[in-house]
Scaffold this motif. Structure first.
Motif, PDB file in Angstrom:
ATOM      1  N   LEU A 239       0.841  -1.202   0.000  1.00 28.49           N
ATOM      2  CA  LEU A 239       0.000   0.000   0.000  1.00 28.49           C
ATOM      3  C   LEU A 239       0.875   1.252   0.000  1.00 28.49           C
ATOM      4  N   GLU A 240       2.003   1.190   0.701  1.00 26.10           N
ATOM      5  CA  GLU A 240       2.902   2.349   0.704  1.00 26.10           C
ATOM      6  C   GLU A 240       3.535   2.562  -0.664  1.00 26.10           C
ATOM      7  N   ALA A 241       3.629   1.484  -1.434  1.00 32.73           N
ATOM      8  CA  ALA A 241       4.150   1.611  -2.807  1.00 32.73           C
ATOM      9  C   ALA A 241       3.039   2.036  -3.760  1.00 32.73           C
TER      10      ALA A 241
ATOM     11  N   PRO B  70      -7.575  -3.296  -3.491  1.00 31.83           N
ATOM     12  CA  PRO B  70      -8.049  -4.653  -3.800  1.00 31.83           C
ATOM     13  C   PRO B  70      -6.933  -5.559  -4.324  1.00 31.83           C
ATOM     14  N   VAL B  71      -5.987  -4.968  -5.023  1.00 29.94           N
ATOM     15  CA  VAL B  71      -4.872  -5.756  -5.561  1.00 29.94           C
ATOM     16  C   VAL B  71      -3.983  -6.240  -4.415  1.00 29.94           C
ATOM     17  N   ALA B  72      -3.672  -5.331  -3.481  1.00 26.97           N
ATOM     18  CA  ALA B  72      -2.826  -5.701  -2.345  1.00 26.97           C
ATOM     19  C   ALA B  72      -3.489  -6.786  -1.499  1.00 26.97           C
ATOM     20  N   LYS B  73      -4.808  -6.640  -1.290  1.00 25.30           N
ATOM     21  CA  LYS B  73      -5.536  -7.622  -0.472  1.00 25.30           C
ATOM     22  C   LYS B  73      -5.503  -8.995  -1.124  1.00 25.30           C
ATOM     23  N   GLU B  74      -5.819  -9.015  -2.413  1.00 22.94           N
ATOM     24  CA  GLU B  74      -5.866 -10.284  -3.135  1.00 22.94           C
ATOM     25  C   GLU B  74      -4.485 -10.944  -3.162  1.00 22.94           C
ATOM     26  N   PHE B  75      -3.468 -10.114  -3.348  1.00 17.19           N
ATOM     27  CA  PHE B  75      -2.097 -10.609  -3.412  1.00 17.19           C
ATOM     28  C   PHE B  75      -1.730 -11.322  -2.107  1.00 17.19           C
TER      29      PHE B  75
END
Ligand code: GDP
Length: 294
Positions: free
Chosen positions: A39-41, A46-51
């Motif tokens: 998220l800091e990047a 939704p992408v970060a969560k799924e990842f």
């Protein structure tokens, strides 16, 4: 590019390596940290969560909890998922069976469309394919001059009808390439500072008129998640076939590189790494994942 994310993940995995055996709550903690780093990047939520969820699933089904070198196992899973997130195998340009092959460059103003039309044409020239560059950005006279200057620099023809109708210019440009026997046409289109409906309608009309085999969305990596949102809208309206991510030589945090494929389904095909006409690289998800993970 993506240095900060690489450093963050490196620090997380170094700490992990010093810990020996892992239990489930260790893994959960690591995944929380990975999520924050993403998220800091500027990776889309939704992408970060799924990842992170995918890593969790894989970790549970693997030897992470029993391994004597759990950190290595986690890094391997994260690497595989990063490659997948960025589209897996490197995506190439498509060529048309019935020449000319037409590529349409779309995106917001300032994203790098004109510059990358030139870079792409040079790349193709080096591979033995000549290109006719078509100047259909009629709202910004400087864009036409910019394309002409680029054309002279790389010794390729530029088609323009100055301030005419962009749909007609695109159509006439393709006809001219056919007449001259030039196998590739790259059409540089107008952008706006923000998405607006008139621009979209115009692009839809150009698409219908010249049936490009590729609609390449040019995204400024420095704008992060905003680039991803804009890409989504362009994709919904036009169906983009690929992304050129520009200004990756700057200090872009990387969110666009990691989110844009998942959010649009379109692969990143090239990255722009400078203002020079040679500053173009093919995009390899595996190499970027390697670079991120050191
Ligand atoms: P357009 O409005 O979309 O056609 O954008 P331009 O091609 O005119 O590019 C806008 C500005 O960004 C120009 O000053 C370019 O030199 C610069 N630019 C484009 N691509 C890159 C890149 O990959 N790296 C850097 N550093 N600058 C770029």
């Amino acid at each position: 590019m993506l240095e900060a994310l690489g450093e963050r993940l490196g620090a997380i995995f170094d700490r992990l390596a010093n810990r020996g055996r892992l239990n489930e709550s260790d893994v959960a903690e690591v995944l929380r940290e990975v999520r924050v780093a993403l998220l800091e990047a500027d990776v889309a939520l939704p992408v970060a969560k799924e990842f992170v969820n995918r890593i969790k699933e894989k970790a549970v089904g693997s030897d992470v909890l029993t391994s004597l070198t759990p950190a290595q196992s986690v890094v391997k899973i994260v690497y595989d998922e990063l490659v997948e997130l960025m589209g897996g195998a490197a995506a190439r340009l498509t060529y048309s069976d019935a020449p000319p092959t037409v590529y349409l460059m779309v995106g917001l103003q300032g994203s790098g469309k004109t510059t990358h039309a030139g870079k792409l044409a040079l790349r193709l020239k080096e591979q033995g394919r000549r290109t006719l560059l078509v100047a259909a950005d009629v709202y910004r006279p400087a864009a036409i001059d910019q394309l002409k200057t680029l054309g002279r620099q790389i010794d390729l023809p530029v088609f323009d009808e100055s301030q005419g109708d962009p749909v007609k210019i695109a159509r006439d440009g393709v006809a001219e390439a056919k007449r001259l026997g030039i196998p590739t046409v790259i059409i540089d289109t107008a952008g706006r500072l923000q998405i607006d409906d008139r621009l979209m309608v115009e692009l839809e009309q150009i698409k219908a008129a010249v049936k490009p085999i590729e609609i390449l969305f040019v995204a400024d990596a420095m704008t992060g998640q905003e680039a991803v949102n804009v890409a989504k809208t362009f994709n919904e309206r036009l169906g983009i076939t690929g992304v050129i991510l520009t200004k990756m030589d700057g200090d872009a945090r990387g969110g666009a590189a990691l989110s844009i494929h998942r959010m649009t389904g379109a692969p990143i095909k090239f990255v722009g790494v400078g203002e020079k006409v040679t500053a173009l690289e093919a995009f390899y998800p595996d190499r970027l994942a390697q670079r991120i993970l050191g």
